[in-house]
Design an enzyme around this catalytic site. Structure first.
Site, PDB file in Angstrom:
ATOM      1  N   ASP A  89       0.799  -1.230   0.000  1.00 32.81           N
ATOM      2  CA  ASP A  89       0.000   0.000   0.000  1.00 32.81           C
ATOM      3  C   ASP A  89       0.831   1.279   0.000  1.00 32.81           C
ATOM      4  O   ASP A  89       1.992   1.291   0.415  1.00 32.81           O
ATOM      5  CB  ASP A  89      -0.887   0.031   1.253  1.00 32.81           C
ATOM      6  CG  ASP A  89      -2.059  -0.942   1.168  1.00 32.81           C
ATOM      7  OD1 ASP A  89      -2.022  -1.850   0.312  1.00 32.81           O
ATOM      8  OD2 ASP A  89      -3.000  -0.792   1.968  1.00 32.81           O
ATOM      9  N   HIS A 140      -6.542   2.998  -3.836  1.00 31.72           N
ATOM     10  CA  HIS A 140      -6.360   3.305  -2.408  1.00 31.72           C
ATOM     11  C   HIS A 140      -6.634   4.791  -2.181  1.00 31.72           C
ATOM     12  O   HIS A 140      -5.926   5.450  -1.425  1.00 31.72           O
ATOM     13  CB  HIS A 140      -4.946   2.914  -1.985  1.00 31.72           C
ATOM     14  CG  HIS A 140      -4.728   2.850  -0.493  1.00 31.72           C
ATOM     15  ND1 HIS A 140      -5.671   2.392   0.386  1.00 31.72           N
ATOM     16  CD2 HIS A 140      -3.647   3.194   0.270  1.00 31.72           C
ATOM     17  CE1 HIS A 140      -5.191   2.452   1.623  1.00 31.72           C
ATOM     18  NE2 HIS A 140      -3.968   2.951   1.581  1.00 31.72           N
ATOM     19  N   HIS A 144      -5.447   9.760  -0.116  1.00 26.13           N
ATOM     20  CA  HIS A 144      -5.145   9.109   1.168  1.00 26.13           C
ATOM     21  C   HIS A 144      -5.319  10.078   2.331  1.00 26.13           C
ATOM     22  O   HIS A 144      -4.472  10.195   3.224  1.00 26.13           O
ATOM     23  CB  HIS A 144      -3.707   8.561   1.152  1.00 26.13           C
ATOM     24  CG  HIS A 144      -3.481   7.398   2.085  1.00 26.13           C
ATOM     25  ND1 HIS A 144      -3.003   7.536   3.362  1.00 26.13           N
ATOM     26  CD2 HIS A 144      -3.674   6.079   1.922  1.00 26.13           C
ATOM     27  CE1 HIS A 144      -2.898   6.345   3.934  1.00 26.13           C
ATOM     28  NE2 HIS A 144      -3.304   5.436   3.079  1.00 26.13           N
ATOM     29  N   HIS A 235       3.748  -2.198   3.076  1.00 28.24           N
ATOM     30  CA  HIS A 235       3.749  -0.823   2.544  1.00 28.24           C
ATOM     31  C   HIS A 235       5.056  -0.505   1.811  1.00 28.24           C
ATOM     32  O   HIS A 235       6.130  -0.738   2.365  1.00 28.24           O
ATOM     33  CB  HIS A 235       3.577   0.197   3.677  1.00 28.24           C
ATOM     34  CG  HIS A 235       2.211   0.193   4.290  1.00 28.24           C
ATOM     35  ND1 HIS A 235       1.820  -0.742   5.212  1.00 28.24           N
ATOM     36  CD2 HIS A 235       1.146   1.003   4.094  1.00 28.24           C
ATOM     37  CE1 HIS A 235       0.558  -0.493   5.567  1.00 28.24           C
ATOM     38  NE2 HIS A 235       0.126   0.556   4.901  1.00 28.24           N
TER      39      HIS A 235
HETATM   40 ZN   LIG Z   1      -2.746   3.414   3.190  1.00 29.95          ZN
END
Ligand SMILES: [Zn+2]
Length: 285
Positions: A89, A140, A144, A235
């Site tokens: 991510d 995503h 964010h 991540h």
């Molecule tokens: Zn995230």
């Protein structure tokens, strides 16, 4: 039977989750009691507050399905094939992501990148490289934002739709999966995702690798009870650094993949696991 293999048709009515149906009835009953029954008003207000606490708690629990469908494991058919999904991510990151791509090639692993769409827009060559190497880019959000779960239906729809458009403009592929920032949601999200034909995908386990720089700790968290069907979260954006200054996922992936292989498991992308009949992904208008 799993309902996770295909995006729902946007024309079909959104299936209200039981918690939200019950909440409406609860409100009606509480208001009626508060109005009609002498002395009941404080209890009625308390009942409504309790209900909102429950809905908020569900939204703060990333793996909960109380606010709508939420994929936390791969479907049974995928698990039966011994598949697991590594999801990465918050990228693409101009420094970290190229190293991750080299490493994944060396490990012969295909992963799913839940990208922040404004970063895709700013790093188009990198996003194209992700796709060219056989990985999948999914939604995503565009920015964010940390207050994402506090926003109303229109703001959520705008943010998610913008991400769909930016990712499609750069890669030519429209995402079918969505993940919320930090997994935090509110009751407006599920109907928006339904309309945009996106499946909410959370995870089976996460390593908290934006905060934890110790690779062994992150790998242990991800590898606990490792099994077919697992969705693992790492991540490349906002990655914590090891004592040696390395983004932690670079040290986590080799032993993690070795463990997967030793257990007879096969890392695949989410589209491969969720919609195997759709591959290879061909974009249509
Ligand atoms: Zn995230």
């Amino acid at each position: 039977m799993t309902s996770t293999t295909a995006a729902p048709a946007s024309t079909a009515a959104w299936p209200w989750p039981p918690l939200l149906r019950a909440s409406i009835g609860w409100h009606v009953a509480a208001v009626a009691a508060g109005v009609l029954v002498p002395g009941a008003a404080p209890w009625a207000i308390g009942a409504i507050v309790l209900n909102h606490v429950l809905i908020t708690a569900a939204g703060l629990t990333p793996r909960s399905s109380l606010l709508g469908a939420n994929i936390t494991r791969l479907p049974a058919a995928s698990a039966a094939r011994g598949e697991v999904a590594i999801t990465i991510d918050d990228g693409p990151d101009p420094v970290v992501t190229p190293q991750v791509l080299e490493l994944l090639d060396r490990l012969d692993v295909r992963a799913t990148f839940f990208c922040i769409a404004e970063k895709v827009r700013d790093q188009p060559a990198l996003a194209l490289d992700i796709v060219a190497r056989g990985h999948s880019i999914q939604n995503h959000t565009a920015h964010h934002r940390h207050d994402f779960s506090l926003r109303g239906a229109r703001a959520l729809a705008k943010e998610i739709q913008l991400a769909q458009d930016l990712i499609e403009q750069v890669t030519g592929q429209r995402p079918s999966c969505f993940r919320a920032p930090a997994g935090l949601r509110n009751p407006f999200l599920a109907p928006v995702l339904h309309r945009l034909q996106l499946s909410l995908v959370s995870w089976t386990r996460r390593g908290f690798d934006t905060r934890e720089g110790d690779a062994a700790t992150v790998a242990a968290r991800l590898g606990r009870d490792l099994a077919a069907g697992d969705i693992l979260l790492l991540h490349d954006g906002n990655a914590a650094r090891t004592a040696a200054g390395q983004p932690v996922l670079l040290e986590v992936l080799p032993p993690l993949v070795a463990r997967l292989r030793a257990a007879g498991l096969r890392p695949v992308t989410l589209p491969e696991a969720l919609n195997p009949s759709d591959l290879p992904t061909v974009h249509e208008h």
